[in-house]
Design an enzyme around this catalytic site. Structure first.
Site, mmCIF file in Angstrom:
data_model
loop_
_atom_site.group_PDB
_atom_site.id
_atom_site.type_symbol
_atom_site.label_atom_id
_atom_site.label_comp_id
_atom_site.label_asym_id
_atom_site.label_seq_id
_atom_site.Cartn_x
_atom_site.Cartn_y
_atom_site.Cartn_z
ATOM 1 N N SER A 128 17.614 17.438 23.855
ATOM 2 C CA SER A 128 18.306 16.450 24.684
ATOM 3 C C SER A 128 17.921 15.043 24.267
ATOM 4 C CB SER A 128 17.884 16.687 26.142
ATOM 5 O OG SER A 128 18.295 15.622 26.953
ATOM 6 N N TYR A 153 11.356 18.033 32.955
ATOM 7 C CA TYR A 153 12.424 18.617 32.147
ATOM 8 C C TYR A 153 12.400 18.034 30.731
ATOM 9 C CZ TYR A 153 16.991 19.008 29.988
ATOM 10 O OH TYR A 153 17.991 19.219 29.076
ATOM 11 N N LYS A 157 11.472 19.681 26.737
ATOM 12 C CA LYS A 157 12.243 19.582 25.482
ATOM 13 C C LYS A 157 11.354 19.014 24.371
ATOM 14 C CE LYS A 157 16.110 21.262 26.983
ATOM 15 N NZ LYS A 157 16.495 22.625 26.591
HETATM 16 P P1 NAD Z 1 23.603 25.707 32.282
HETATM 17 O O1 NAD Z 1 22.646 25.712 33.420
HETATM 18 O O2 NAD Z 1 25.057 25.660 32.572
HETATM 19 O O3 NAD Z 1 23.340 26.984 31.352
HETATM 20 C C1 NAD Z 1 22.062 27.514 31.144
HETATM 21 C C2 NAD Z 1 22.190 29.023 31.290
HETATM 22 O O4 NAD Z 1 20.920 29.627 31.006
HETATM 23 C C3 NAD Z 1 22.575 29.455 32.706
HETATM 24 O O5 NAD Z 1 23.704 30.291 32.640
HETATM 25 C C4 NAD Z 1 21.343 30.193 33.233
HETATM 26 O O6 NAD Z 1 21.699 31.260 34.085
HETATM 27 C C5 NAD Z 1 20.690 30.663 31.947
HETATM 28 N N1 NAD Z 1 19.222 30.814 32.030
HETATM 29 C C6 NAD Z 1 18.308 29.893 32.401
HETATM 30 N N2 NAD Z 1 17.066 30.401 32.308
HETATM 31 C C7 NAD Z 1 17.203 31.678 31.864
HETATM 32 C C8 NAD Z 1 16.287 32.724 31.540
HETATM 33 N N3 NAD Z 1 14.959 32.561 31.687
HETATM 34 N N4 NAD Z 1 16.766 33.901 31.089
HETATM 35 C C9 NAD Z 1 18.103 34.104 30.936
HETATM 36 N N5 NAD Z 1 19.023 33.144 31.234
HETATM 37 C C10 NAD Z 1 18.565 31.945 31.682
HETATM 38 O O7 NAD Z 1 23.170 24.489 31.321
HETATM 39 P P2 NAD Z 1 23.974 23.826 30.120
HETATM 40 O O8 NAD Z 1 24.484 22.506 30.571
HETATM 41 O O9 NAD Z 1 24.883 24.789 29.503
HETATM 42 O O10 NAD Z 1 22.764 23.510 29.131
HETATM 43 C C11 NAD Z 1 22.450 24.358 28.043
HETATM 44 C C12 NAD Z 1 21.261 23.785 27.310
HETATM 45 O O11 NAD Z 1 21.556 22.478 26.857
HETATM 46 C C13 NAD Z 1 19.994 23.675 28.145
HETATM 47 O O12 NAD Z 1 18.889 24.016 27.321
HETATM 48 C C14 NAD Z 1 19.948 22.210 28.506
HETATM 49 O O13 NAD Z 1 18.638 21.765 28.734
HETATM 50 C C15 NAD Z 1 20.544 21.580 27.274
HETATM 51 N N6 NAD Z 1 21.148 20.262 27.519
HETATM 52 C C16 NAD Z 1 22.130 20.148 28.460
HETATM 53 C C17 NAD Z 1 22.690 18.894 28.709
HETATM 54 C C18 NAD Z 1 23.747 18.715 29.764
HETATM 55 O O14 NAD Z 1 23.956 17.587 30.196
HETATM 56 N N7 NAD Z 1 24.435 19.753 30.192
HETATM 57 C C19 NAD Z 1 22.245 17.775 27.983
HETATM 58 C C20 NAD Z 1 21.252 17.949 27.028
HETATM 59 C C21 NAD Z 1 20.703 19.197 26.792
HETATM 60 C C1 WQD Z 2 25.203 9.174 34.160
HETATM 61 C C2 WQD Z 2 25.317 7.761 34.689
HETATM 62 C C3 WQD Z 2 23.908 7.221 36.552
HETATM 63 C C4 WQD Z 2 25.810 9.773 39.508
HETATM 64 C C5 WQD Z 2 21.312 13.410 32.443
HETATM 65 C C6 WQD Z 2 19.902 13.805 32.094
HETATM 66 C C7 WQD Z 2 19.746 13.873 30.606
HETATM 67 C C8 WQD Z 2 20.809 14.752 29.972
HETATM 68 C C9 WQD Z 2 22.164 14.306 30.370
HETATM 69 C C10 WQD Z 2 20.038 17.049 29.918
HETATM 70 C C11 WQD Z 2 23.975 7.144 35.029
HETATM 71 C C12 WQD Z 2 25.364 7.128 36.929
HETATM 72 C C13 WQD Z 2 25.514 9.133 38.334
HETATM 73 C C14 WQD Z 2 26.334 9.001 40.602
HETATM 74 C C15 WQD Z 2 26.211 7.034 39.234
HETATM 75 N N1 WQD Z 2 20.724 16.117 30.423
HETATM 76 N N2 WQD Z 2 25.700 7.797 38.190
HETATM 77 N N3 WQD Z 2 26.512 7.667 40.421
HETATM 78 O O1 WQD Z 2 21.208 10.617 33.937
HETATM 79 O O2 WQD Z 2 22.535 9.882 31.896
HETATM 80 O O3 WQD Z 2 21.561 12.117 31.956
HETATM 81 O O4 WQD Z 2 22.237 14.275 31.813
HETATM 82 O O5 WQD Z 2 19.321 17.008 28.959
HETATM 83 O O6 WQD Z 2 18.481 14.382 30.365
HETATM 84 O O7 WQD Z 2 19.008 12.825 32.607
HETATM 85 O O8 WQD Z 2 23.484 11.650 33.438
HETATM 86 O O9 WQD Z 2 25.497 12.176 34.723
HETATM 87 O O10 WQD Z 2 23.298 11.960 35.958
HETATM 88 O O11 WQD Z 2 24.378 9.937 35.033
HETATM 89 O O12 WQD Z 2 26.357 5.815 39.133
HETATM 90 O O13 WQD Z 2 26.585 9.501 41.694
HETATM 91 O O14 WQD Z 2 26.064 7.802 35.908
HETATM 92 O O15 WQD Z 2 23.172 6.173 37.117
HETATM 93 O O16 WQD Z 2 24.023 5.819 34.626
HETATM 94 P P1 WQD Z 2 22.136 10.940 32.853
HETATM 95 P P2 WQD Z 2 24.181 11.503 34.855
#
Ligand code: NAD
Ligand code: WQD
Length: 344
Positions: A128, A153, A157
């Protein structure tokens, strides 16, 4: 002959979209493992509706080593693993840090163990932009040093990346790509698959969609006094199907032995910074609805602006974003309406 890939977290948001792209590439066959702790098994029905292929999901907790390793025994022809499964909510990780360290790092340890034991040479890890912490210089490149993690979190990572690098040393046959996602949003362009957010979502686009669909009367913009072009925070949003496509290209890269190092890092962002107010304006245009919002105070831990330089992925993976902010909102809106029509 199609190559078999194990996707962990395949019923989740990014995992399911990636499975769709893997199948549609014609080059990959997929097996999924997801305990459904943060998703539902019906995801695979949606994947089938879009692709025509029924993917087998093993409902197993990856932290349960023996149950997880059994999947590899059943599928000795797995050639690569894409590891999505993790918990991802920033606020929850502050409330329940041990749950995050146990799940995210315990699962990764078992994934690495399985790769070693079953001789899997290609691993892709979901990291991330959160690993960068509070950045001083934009755009963020892969060389930008990691800052202090702003929550457990983000720390999982950072540690996860280090665990992978450590495992490369005694296992010279293993290869890994670490993909650092910025802000994935939107849904499949068909509107038939998307994110199943919690009842009270934390992220911007799901909240916008709740307001647009009338589930919530209004929302708060967290701060309009930042030093940005309109005072609201800037982020690098990219369409979930673009992120998914990057995984197909990342697998191609590893399985065609195009990597120069055993472990390489790629940013996945659109390269464009978009403000919260600009996102709201785009959503109003797409949905045709007036979105009620109030300007509130800054959210703790938010940084004013972050966006990535993804030129490494553009050049080496031949990956480019195909969708813009309008597409992100249009697909998210279609998905919201699909959920409403099914009473989900
Ligand atoms: P998500 O929660 O939709 O999907 C994660 C899936 O993993 C879920 O279906 C959950 O049931 C499963 N899971 C969690 N722990 C488990 C375990 N111990 N065993 C088996 N299954 C398990 O999340 P996502 O948005 O699809 O994110 C996927 C990956 O990408 C994650 O590693 C997350 O940290 C990373 N990521 C997501 C974002 C984002 O904004 N969505 C941003 C950056 C990184
Ligand atoms: C986006 C922008 C808020 C809600 C998160 C995780 C990051 C990564 C991506 C996993 C920000 C603003 C939000 C609201 C608002 N995930 N906002 N009103 O915080 O950039 O990133 O997701 O790895 O680790 O931190 O995403 O969608 O929460 O916010 O104004 O009700 O929207 O302040 O600027 P963020 P977000």
């Amino acid at each position: 002959m199609k190559k078999k890939i194990l996707v962990t977290g395949g019923c989740g948001y990014i995992g399911s979209h990636t499975i769709i792209e893997l199948i549609q590439s014609g080059r990959y066959e997929v097996v999924s493992v997801d305990s459904n702790v943060r998703s539902t098994p019906e995801t695979m029905d949606r994947v089938e509706k879009i692709t025509g292929v029924k993917v087998k999901n093993y409902r197993v907790d990856i932290c349960n080593g023996p149950a997880f390793f059994k999947i590899f025994e059943e599928h000795p022809d797995i050639q690569g693993v894409i590891h999505f499964a993790a918990f991802k909510a920033v606020g929850e990780s502050i409330e329940e840090p041990l749950m995050y360290y146990r799940n995210n790092l315990g699962a990764l340890a078992n994934v690495l163990e399985a790769c070693r034991h079953f001789n899997i040479k290609a691993l892709i890890f979901s990291s991330s932009c959160a690993v960068y912490g509070e950045v001083q210089t934009l755009p963020v490149s892969e060389q930008t040093p990691m800052g202090q993690a702003f929550c457990p979190y983000a720390h999982t990572k950072q540690i996860g990346e280090e665990m992978i690098r450590n495992m490369m040393v005694p296992n010279p046959d293993m290869n890994a790509l670490i993909l650092r996602y910025f802000n994935p949003v939107g849904a499949h362009m068909s509107g038939l698959n998307g994110e199943l957010s919690p009842d009270k979502p934390n992220n911007l686009v799901p909240i916008i969609m709740r307001v647009a669909s009338g589930k919530q009367p209004s929302m708060t913009v967290f701060g309009d006094d930042y030093d940005t072009r309109d005072g609201s925070c800037i982020r690098d949003y990219l369409h979930v199907s673009d992120i998914a496509d990057a995984h197909v290209k990342a697998l191609d890269y590893l399985l065609e032995h195009r990597n120069e190092q055993q472990c390489e890092v790629f940013n996945l962002g659109s390269g464009n910074g978009v403000s919260v107010l600009e996102m709201l304006a785009a959503a109003e245009q797409v949905t045709g609805r007036k979105l009620h919002y109030v300007i509130g105070g800054r959210r703790a831990g938010d940084i004013p602006a972050i966006y990535g330089d993804s030129s490494r992925a553009n050049t080496l993976l031949h990956w480019h974003c195909h969708y813009d902010v309008h597409d992100m909102m249009e697909s998210a809106w279609k998905w919201e309406q699909y959920l409403d029509s099914k009473n989900i």
